[in-house]
Design a protein around this motif. Structure first.
Motif: not given
Length: 339
Positions: A285-312
């Motif tokens: 499942p994607t959530e297993k990947i997110l457990e490792t991917l998210i904590p050490e990554s930088w994610l844009s705080p901009l709302a349009p980019n956050a929406a694109l991240f969810l689409e991706w």
């Protein structure tokens, strides 16, 4: 979709109706995304402090780098600061007589390290924040190479990425699980290295972009890679800034100027090297990947980019690869590129 639904209940109903996700899992997604967006939009007190910035000093220790048609000059205030940046890009160091498009100054004053690009202040870092200095330099580098700004990126991931001519596959895993070693093994078997440790995702294309750094290899993998890279013994030994262990950098096989610069990525593989295990590749499942991917990554705080991240994320297929020998890992990645 997270940004367009009015509340948690609507978000959960949408996932149930359109993606056939259970209410429990949808609620977990909502909580994780909310926490993530809150964290990246929180401004700490430290970041709001206004301090008098030091003048950029005249620095004698300059190194010139060539990334395709982009020439970069970095003025290092000390050998310690040079060791933070230079080793992974040493294969691009060259002609001091070339005119540099960009000049970087990295220096210390009053126990803080400063980063300036073309005389413009970028950031300051305490000795415990050297990893932030390295990350910010990498971000500024890709901005320079691709004529972008921070707002153009969806995220930068602490992940290695290999590719062929059509697509990229991201490799993640717990610290010490051999992401970079596996990337080097795959490169030795004909796969292309798109990025090592720092993988950027652009908003405009929702594609991963090439970063021309070498692959970091810790001492424990030297023996394995000596057999695959004839020049391995000639590569300089450095000391890792994070774990104080001997480390080498294997330069990318492809020339940055001629290699493909960006590719779509719809597959992420969580790798786990275990010499005692039976090798296998399975969908997770994607959530297993997110457990490792998210904590050490930088994610844009901009709302349009956050929406694109969810689409991706919705476009991804996620896998877990447990392997006991490199031949199996190479075979499994060959299969993935054919799917």
């Amino acid at each position: 979709m997270f940004l367009t639904t009015p509340n948690k209940a609507s978000f959960i109903r949408h996932l149930q109706r359109h993606d056939h996700i259970s209410p429990e899992l949808a609620a977990t997604y909502y909580t994780e995304i909310s926490t993530l967006l809150n964290s990246v939009n929180t401004v700490t007190e430290k970041n709001t402090e206004i301090k008098t910035l030091p003048a950029v000093p005249k620095i004698e220790n300059a190194v010139h780098y060539a990334f395709g048609t982009t020439n970069l000059k970095i003025n290092y205030g000390s050998l310690k600061l040079q060791n933070l940046i230079h080793p992974q890009y040493s294969h691009t160091a060259g002609d001091d007589n070339k005119t540099s498009n960009t000049v970087v100054d990295i220096f210390e004053k009053d126990n803080l390290s400063y980063l300036f690009i073309n005389q413009a202040y970028i950031g300051q870092y305490s000795p415990s924040e050297y990893h932030l200095l390295q990350g910010q330099f990498s971000l500024q580098l890709i901005n320079t190479l691709y004529n972008k700004t921070e707002a153009d990126w969806i995220a930068t991931f602490h992940a290695s990425t290999v590719c062929n001519a059509k697509e990229a596959i991201m490799i993640i895993g717990a610290s010490g699980n051999g992401k970079s070693t596996l990337s080097a093994v795959l490169m030795a078997h004909g796969f292309d290295l798109l990025a090592d440790d720092f993988t950027p995702l652009l908003a405009e294309t929702k594609e991963l972009y090439r970063v021309p750094s070498g692959i970091s290899i810790k001492e424990g993998a030297f023996e394995i890679l000596e057999k695959l890279y004839p020049d391995f013994e000639q590569y300089p030994i450095y000391k890792s800034t994070s774990k104080a262990v001997p480390i080498k950098y294997i330069p990318p096989a492809q020339n940055f100027n001629s290699a493909v610069s960006h590719l779509p990525c719809t597959k992420i593989v969580y790798v786990n090297y275990d010499p005692t295990a039976t090798s296998h590749l399975k969908a997770v499942p994607t959530e297993k990947i997110l457990e490792t991917l998210i904590p050490e990554s930088w994610l844009s705080p901009l709302a349009p980019n956050a929406a694109l991240f969810l689409e991706w994320l919705q476009e991804l297929t996620c896998y877990e690869l447990t392997y006991a020998d490199n031949a199996v890992a190479v075979s499994k990645f060959s299969e993935l590129f054919k799917r």
